[in-house]
Design a protein around this motif. Structure first.
Motif, mmCIF file in Angstrom:
data_model
loop_
_atom_site.group_PDB
_atom_site.id
_atom_site.type_symbol
_atom_site.label_atom_id
_atom_site.label_comp_id
_atom_site.label_asym_id
_atom_site.label_seq_id
_atom_site.Cartn_x
_atom_site.Cartn_y
_atom_site.Cartn_z
ATOM 1 N N LYS A 215 0.840 -1.204 0.000
ATOM 2 C CA LYS A 215 0.000 0.000 0.000
ATOM 3 C C LYS A 215 0.872 1.252 0.000
ATOM 4 C CE LYS A 215 -3.655 2.577 0.870
ATOM 5 N NZ LYS A 215 -4.193 3.267 -0.266
ATOM 6 N N ILE A 216 1.906 1.255 0.829
ATOM 7 C CA ILE A 216 2.819 2.404 0.879
ATOM 8 C C ILE A 216 3.555 2.558 -0.448
ATOM 9 C CG2 ILE A 216 4.901 3.294 1.994
ATOM 10 C CD1 ILE A 216 3.852 1.975 4.596
ATOM 11 N N SER A 217 4.016 1.448 -1.017
ATOM 12 C CA SER A 217 4.714 1.500 -2.304
ATOM 13 C C SER A 217 3.796 1.985 -3.418
ATOM 14 C CB SER A 217 5.262 0.128 -2.662
ATOM 15 O OG SER A 217 6.126 -0.329 -1.673
ATOM 16 N N ALA A 218 2.543 1.544 -3.384
ATOM 17 C CA ALA A 218 1.587 1.996 -4.400
ATOM 18 C C ALA A 218 1.325 3.488 -4.274
ATOM 19 C CB ALA A 218 0.286 1.203 -4.273
ATOM 20 N N ASN A 219 1.286 3.994 -3.049
ATOM 21 C CA ASN A 219 1.105 5.438 -2.870
ATOM 22 C C ASN A 219 2.326 6.213 -3.337
ATOM 23 O OD1 ASN A 219 -1.490 5.312 -1.888
ATOM 24 N ND2 ASN A 219 -0.856 5.209 0.251
ATOM 25 N N ILE A 220 3.523 5.678 -3.095
ATOM 26 C CA ILE A 220 4.745 6.332 -3.556
ATOM 27 C C ILE A 220 4.795 6.363 -5.079
ATOM 28 C CG2 ILE A 220 7.261 6.095 -3.673
ATOM 29 C CD1 ILE A 220 7.144 5.126 -0.769
ATOM 30 N N LEU A 221 4.331 5.283 -5.719
ATOM 31 C CA LEU A 221 4.331 5.202 -7.181
ATOM 32 C C LEU A 221 3.124 5.870 -7.818
ATOM 33 C CD1 LEU A 221 5.566 1.526 -7.559
ATOM 34 C CD2 LEU A 221 6.872 3.606 -8.011
ATOM 35 N N ASN A 222 2.292 6.537 -7.012
ATOM 36 C CA ASN A 222 1.099 7.272 -7.470
ATOM 37 C C ASN A 222 0.129 6.391 -8.245
ATOM 38 O OD1 ASN A 222 1.948 9.702 -6.329
ATOM 39 N ND2 ASN A 222 3.142 10.223 -8.154
ATOM 40 N N ILE A 223 -0.175 5.224 -7.701
ATOM 41 C CA ILE A 223 -1.136 4.323 -8.322
ATOM 42 C C ILE A 223 -2.519 4.639 -7.765
ATOM 43 C CG2 ILE A 223 -1.846 1.925 -8.566
ATOM 44 C CD1 ILE A 223 1.095 1.170 -8.414
ATOM 45 N N GLU A 224 -3.427 4.942 -8.651
ATOM 46 C CA GLU A 224 -4.801 5.260 -8.249
ATOM 47 C C GLU A 224 -5.554 3.985 -7.916
ATOM 48 O OE1 GLU A 224 -6.096 8.386 -8.021
ATOM 49 O OE2 GLU A 224 -4.121 9.181 -8.550
ATOM 50 N N GLY A 225 -6.392 4.030 -6.916
ATOM 51 C CA GLY A 225 -7.245 2.890 -6.580
ATOM 52 C C GLY A 225 -6.538 1.769 -5.850
ATOM 53 N N GLY B 276 4.133 -10.253 -11.165
ATOM 54 C CA GLY B 276 4.192 -8.957 -11.843
ATOM 55 C C GLY B 276 3.019 -8.746 -12.784
ATOM 56 N N ILE B 277 2.630 -9.799 -13.489
ATOM 57 C CA ILE B 277 1.469 -9.711 -14.385
ATOM 58 C C ILE B 277 0.186 -9.506 -13.576
ATOM 59 C CG2 ILE B 277 0.062 -11.013 -16.027
ATOM 60 C CD1 ILE B 277 2.741 -12.290 -16.980
ATOM 61 N N PHE B 278 0.044 -10.262 -12.471
ATOM 62 C CA PHE B 278 -1.124 -10.079 -11.603
ATOM 63 C C PHE B 278 -1.201 -8.655 -11.070
ATOM 64 C CE2 PHE B 278 -1.535 -14.781 -10.194
ATOM 65 C CZ PHE B 278 -2.445 -15.017 -11.215
ATOM 66 N N PHE B 279 -0.072 -8.122 -10.614
ATOM 67 C CA PHE B 279 -0.075 -6.780 -10.043
ATOM 68 C C PHE B 279 -0.383 -5.720 -11.105
ATOM 69 C CE2 PHE B 279 2.474 -7.111 -5.848
ATOM 70 C CZ PHE B 279 1.704 -8.173 -5.463
ATOM 71 N N SER B 280 0.143 -5.913 -12.313
ATOM 72 C CA SER B 280 -0.160 -4.973 -13.393
ATOM 73 C C SER B 280 -1.643 -4.970 -13.704
ATOM 74 C CB SER B 280 0.621 -5.343 -14.656
ATOM 75 O OG SER B 280 1.983 -5.264 -14.433
ATOM 76 N N TRP B 281 -2.230 -6.145 -13.711
ATOM 77 C CA TRP B 281 -3.655 -6.270 -14.007
ATOM 78 C C TRP B 281 -4.513 -5.761 -12.848
ATOM 79 C CZ3 TRP B 281 -6.965 -9.870 -11.517
ATOM 80 C CH2 TRP B 281 -8.255 -9.896 -12.026
ATOM 81 N N LEU B 282 -4.147 -6.119 -11.632
ATOM 82 C CA LEU B 282 -4.953 -5.794 -10.461
ATOM 83 C C LEU B 282 -4.927 -4.306 -10.141
ATOM 84 C CD1 LEU B 282 -6.684 -7.281 -8.377
ATOM 85 C CD2 LEU B 282 -4.668 -7.451 -6.940
ATOM 86 N N PHE B 283 -3.767 -3.687 -10.244
ATOM 87 C CA PHE B 283 -3.646 -2.265 -9.946
ATOM 88 C C PHE B 283 -3.913 -1.384 -11.162
ATOM 89 C CE2 PHE B 283 -1.087 -4.039 -6.455
ATOM 90 C CZ PHE B 283 -1.696 -3.404 -5.387
ATOM 91 N N LYS B 284 -4.187 -1.999 -12.314
ATOM 92 C CA LYS B 284 -4.476 -1.287 -13.566
ATOM 93 C C LYS B 284 -3.376 -0.262 -13.883
ATOM 94 C CE LYS B 284 -9.448 -1.794 -13.083
ATOM 95 N NZ LYS B 284 -9.519 -2.551 -11.843
ATOM 96 N N THR B 285 -2.158 -0.783 -13.928
ATOM 97 C CA THR B 285 -1.006 0.066 -14.188
ATOM 98 C C THR B 285 -0.138 -0.577 -15.266
ATOM 99 O OG1 THR B 285 0.849 1.197 -13.154
ATOM 100 C CG2 THR B 285 0.328 -0.989 -12.329
#
Length: 111
Positions: free
Chosen positions: A22-32, A71-80
């Motif tokens: 969650k912290i890493s996603a906020n640092i990388l500016n991932i929405e949602g 990595g593929i799951f995370f790309s798909w799940l976080f829509k990034t």
């Protein structure tokens, strides 16, 4: 007693794996990137690692395959994009590895 152990295991999973993502996603500016999505991502990462070990075996190669799948799951799940998904996957697997070594060391120290 079994339910208490399961709840404690989920709490540890939440604190030590979902929060860093969650912290890493906020640092990388991932929405949602909510806590629920982070927990699902961690669970998918663990499942990918288990399946790679079951189907391929143990060693470095299944770990690389599990990293690619995560990595593929995370790309798909976080829509990034793919690079961001792999960065999050590396963070997730790194935290899981550190947690595993910590638990193993704690078990060794308690013996």
């Amino acid at each position: 007693m079994d339910i208490l152990v399961i709840l404690i295991a989920f709490f540890v999973l939440f604190i030590f794996t979902a929060i860093p993502i969650k912290i890493s996603a906020n640092i990388l500016n991932i929405e949602g990137a909510t806590i629920g999505v982070c927990i699902i991502a961690v669970i998918l990462s663990i499942i990918a690692s288990i399946l790679a070990t079951l189907f391929i075996g143990e060693g470095v190669f299944p770990s690389v395959i599990a990293f690619i799948i995560t990595g593929i799951f995370f790309s798909w799940l976080f829509k990034t994009n793919t690079v961001t998904g792999f960065v999050l996957a590396g963070i997730s697997i790194g935290v899981q590895l550190i947690l595993t070594f910590f638990i193993a060391g704690l078990g060794y120290a308690l013996i």
